[in-house]
Write a protein that holds these residues in place. Structure first.
Motif, short mmCIF file in Angstrom:
data_model
loop_
_atom_site.label_atom_id
_atom_site.label_comp_id
_atom_site.label_asym_id
_atom_site.label_seq_id
_atom_site.Cartn_x
_atom_site.Cartn_y
_atom_site.Cartn_z
N ILE A 102 0.87 -1.18 0.00
CA ILE A 102 0.00 0.00 0.00
C ILE A 102 0.90 1.22 0.00
CG2 ILE A 102 -1.68 1.35 1.32
CD1 ILE A 102 -2.72 -1.31 2.44
N ASP A 103 0.72 2.09 -0.98
CA ASP A 103 1.47 3.35 -1.04
C ASP A 103 0.49 4.51 -0.89
OD1 ASP A 103 4.31 2.71 -1.49
OD2 ASP A 103 3.55 1.71 -3.29
N CYS A 104 0.85 5.45 -0.02
CA CYS A 104 -0.06 6.55 0.31
C CYS A 104 0.50 7.88 -0.19
CB CYS A 104 -0.26 6.63 1.83
SG CYS A 104 -1.11 5.18 2.51
N ILE A 105 -0.30 8.55 -0.99
CA ILE A 105 0.04 9.89 -1.47
C ILE A 105 -0.69 10.87 -0.57
CG2 ILE A 105 -0.15 11.49 -3.39
CD1 ILE A 105 -0.09 8.98 -5.21
N ILE A 106 0.07 11.64 0.21
CA ILE A 106 -0.49 12.50 1.25
C ILE A 106 -0.24 13.96 0.89
CG2 ILE A 106 -0.52 13.01 3.72
CD1 ILE A 106 0.84 10.23 4.12
N PHE A 107 -1.33 14.69 0.62
CA PHE A 107 -1.24 16.10 0.29
C PHE A 107 -1.60 16.95 1.51
CE2 PHE A 107 -2.29 14.51 -4.10
CZ PHE A 107 -1.09 14.90 -4.70
N GLY A 108 -0.93 18.08 1.64
CA GLY A 108 -1.27 19.09 2.64
C GLY A 108 -1.14 20.47 2.02
N PHE A 109 -1.66 21.48 2.71
CA PHE A 109 -1.61 22.86 2.22
C PHE A 109 -1.15 23.76 3.36
CE2 PHE A 109 -4.01 26.94 1.46
CZ PHE A 109 -3.23 27.37 0.39
N ASP A 110 -0.07 24.52 3.14
CA ASP A 110 0.51 25.34 4.21
C ASP A 110 0.05 26.80 4.18
OD1 ASP A 110 1.86 26.37 2.04
OD2 ASP A 110 3.88 25.97 2.81
N ILE B 106 0.69 23.66 -2.15
CA ILE B 106 0.34 22.26 -1.95
C ILE B 106 1.63 21.49 -1.72
CG2 ILE B 106 -0.67 20.19 -2.97
CD1 ILE B 106 -2.74 22.25 -2.36
N LYS B 107 1.66 20.68 -0.67
CA LYS B 107 2.85 19.92 -0.34
C LYS B 107 2.55 18.43 -0.30
CE LYS B 107 5.53 23.46 2.02
NZ LYS B 107 6.30 23.82 3.24
N LEU B 108 3.61 17.66 -0.48
CA LEU B 108 3.53 16.20 -0.51
C LEU B 108 4.41 15.67 0.62
CD1 LEU B 108 2.50 13.79 -2.28
CD2 LEU B 108 4.63 14.01 -3.57
N VAL C 85 -2.59 2.07 -4.49
CA VAL C 85 -2.29 3.45 -4.14
C VAL C 85 -3.52 4.11 -3.51
CG1 VAL C 85 -1.52 5.69 -4.99
CG2 VAL C 85 -0.61 3.59 -5.99
N PHE C 86 -3.28 4.78 -2.40
CA PHE C 86 -4.33 5.56 -1.73
C PHE C 86 -3.95 7.04 -1.74
CE2 PHE C 86 -5.48 1.40 -0.37
CZ PHE C 86 -6.82 1.46 -0.05
N PHE C 87 -4.98 7.86 -1.80
CA PHE C 87 -4.86 9.31 -1.93
C PHE C 87 -5.45 9.92 -0.66
CE2 PHE C 87 -7.39 13.05 -3.04
CZ PHE C 87 -6.57 13.80 -3.88
N ALA C 88 -4.66 10.76 0.03
CA ALA C 88 -5.13 11.34 1.31
C ALA C 88 -4.92 12.84 1.33
CB ALA C 88 -4.40 10.69 2.48
N LEU C 89 -5.85 13.54 1.97
CA LEU C 89 -5.76 14.98 2.18
C LEU C 89 -5.82 15.25 3.68
CD1 LEU C 89 -8.37 16.14 -0.51
CD2 LEU C 89 -5.90 15.92 -0.80
N ILE C 90 -4.86 16.02 4.19
CA ILE C 90 -4.87 16.30 5.63
C ILE C 90 -4.66 17.78 5.89
CG2 ILE C 90 -3.87 14.00 6.04
CD1 ILE C 90 -1.35 15.38 7.04
N LYS C 91 -5.12 18.20 7.03
CA LYS C 91 -4.86 19.56 7.50
C LYS C 91 -3.42 19.57 8.03
CE LYS C 91 -9.73 20.39 8.54
NZ LYS C 91 -10.18 19.28 7.70
N ILE C 92 -2.57 20.27 7.37
CA ILE C 92 -1.13 20.13 7.59
C ILE C 92 -0.70 20.49 9.01
CG2 ILE C 92 -0.37 22.45 6.91
CD1 ILE C 92 1.76 21.02 5.13
N SER D 274 10.28 10.85 12.97
CA SER D 274 10.75 9.50 13.28
C SER D 274 10.78 8.60 12.05
CB SER D 274 9.86 8.87 14.36
OG SER D 274 8.57 8.56 13.85
N HIS D 275 9.98 8.95 11.03
CA HIS D 275 9.97 8.18 9.79
C HIS D 275 10.89 8.79 8.74
CE1 HIS D 275 6.27 6.40 11.51
NE2 HIS D 275 6.56 5.38 10.74
N ASN D 276 11.68 9.78 9.16
CA ASN D 276 12.59 10.45 8.22
C ASN D 276 11.81 11.04 7.05
OD1 ASN D 276 15.19 11.28 7.65
ND2 ASN D 276 15.65 9.51 6.36
N ALA D 277 10.69 11.67 7.37
CA ALA D 277 9.79 12.22 6.35
C ALA D 277 9.84 13.74 6.36
CB ALA D 277 8.36 11.73 6.59
N ALA D 278 9.34 14.32 5.28
CA ALA D 278 9.33 15.78 5.16
C ALA D 278 8.23 16.21 4.21
CB ALA D 278 10.68 16.29 4.67
N TRP D 279 7.70 17.41 4.48
CA TRP D 279 6.74 18.04 3.56
C TRP D 279 7.52 18.78 2.48
CZ3 TRP D 279 1.72 17.01 3.48
CH2 TRP D 279 1.10 16.55 4.65
N ILE D 280 7.24 18.49 1.23
CA ILE D 280 7.97 19.09 0.10
C ILE D 280 6.95 19.60 -0.92
CG2 ILE D 280 9.64 18.65 -1.74
CD1 ILE D 280 10.80 16.42 -0.02
#
Length: 234
Positions: A14-22, A26-28, A95-102, A112-118
């Motif tokens: 399962i791969d998740c595409i997570i969008f946010g808005f600052d 629009i960030k991924l 693939v899943f598509f997600a929208l979150i309040k950033i 902790s997951h070595n992740a970043a908003w780009i």
């Protein structure tokens, strides 16, 4: 018990595409992998489906582990299954598509997951077929944001119309006529005037609105036509 001994082993990811808005872009949400294959490279957040787990439950689990959020907007987008898509082992990815309040996500979980908003324009090269997945998700976001009120999933609970306009300008990467956009949004009946003003706004203390949650749920699949027809395919 294995009832299909002659069947080949194929993993389901399962791969998740997570969008946010600052408020501007629009960030991924991407992770830098700390394991092989492709260690040290950027990818979508994902994982393997557990044996006793439904697909949707697997997506919820992965999204919660990365963001600390539940009850967010998520939908199944597409399946990618080329035989050579993952050099590690034969793997089919859903693939899943997600929208979150950033601002609501768990920043410690992200770290902790070595992740970043780009931002979309600054995103690095992604592993495997993840870039193709992101491209399809961007198309999906643009098409559906023009017809359905999914954009509200990216905004804080209270927002101004200028903030909403900036969101749509970020999605489509175009300027939008303020008066026409405001008139169209107010005509939907989706917005409730809170009676409050945004004192931090540059637009003379713009009115703060909130989403009419009940109308949003019941009318979600209605065709609202938020944007000009020419924008839906961009």
């Amino acid at each position: 018990m294995n009832n299909y001994p002659q069947a080949s082993r194929i993993l389901v990811a399962i791969d998740c595409i997570i969008f946010g808005f600052d408020g501007k872009d629009i960030k991924l949400l991407l992770i830098k992998r700390n394991f092989e294959p492709e260690k040290g490279k950027w990818s979508l957040m994902g994982g393997f489906l557990n044996a006793e787990e439904d697909l949707a439950d697997g997506a919820v689990r992965i999204l919660y582990n990365l963001t600390g959020l539940k009850d967010i907007y998520v939908e199944q987008l597409e399946t990618f299954g080329k035989a050579d898509r993952d050099p590690g082992e034969r793997t089919v990815s859903v693939v899943f598509f997600a929208l979150i309040k950033i601002d609501d996500h768990d920043s410690e979980a992200v770290k902790s997951h070595n992740a970043a908003w780009i931002t979309l324009d600054a995103r690095p090269k992604l592993i495997f077929d993840h870039e193709q997945m992101v491209g399809r998700a961007i198309e999906h976001l643009k098409y559906n944001a023009a017809l359905h009120p999914i954009g509200f999933e990216l905004l804080p609970e209270r927002f101004t119309i200028p903030q909403l306009q900036k969101l749509y300008e970020a999605i489509y990467n175009i300027p939008i006529d303020r008066r026409n956009f405001s008139r169209k949004l107010l005509s939907t009946g989706l917005l409730i005037d809170t009676g409050q003003k945004n004192n931090n706004s540059a637009t003379k203390k713009a009115t703060l609105y909130k989403l009419d949650a009940e109308r949003y749920k019941t009318k979600f699949h209605s065709f609202w036509n938020f944007m000009p027809d020419s924008m839906k395919s961009q």
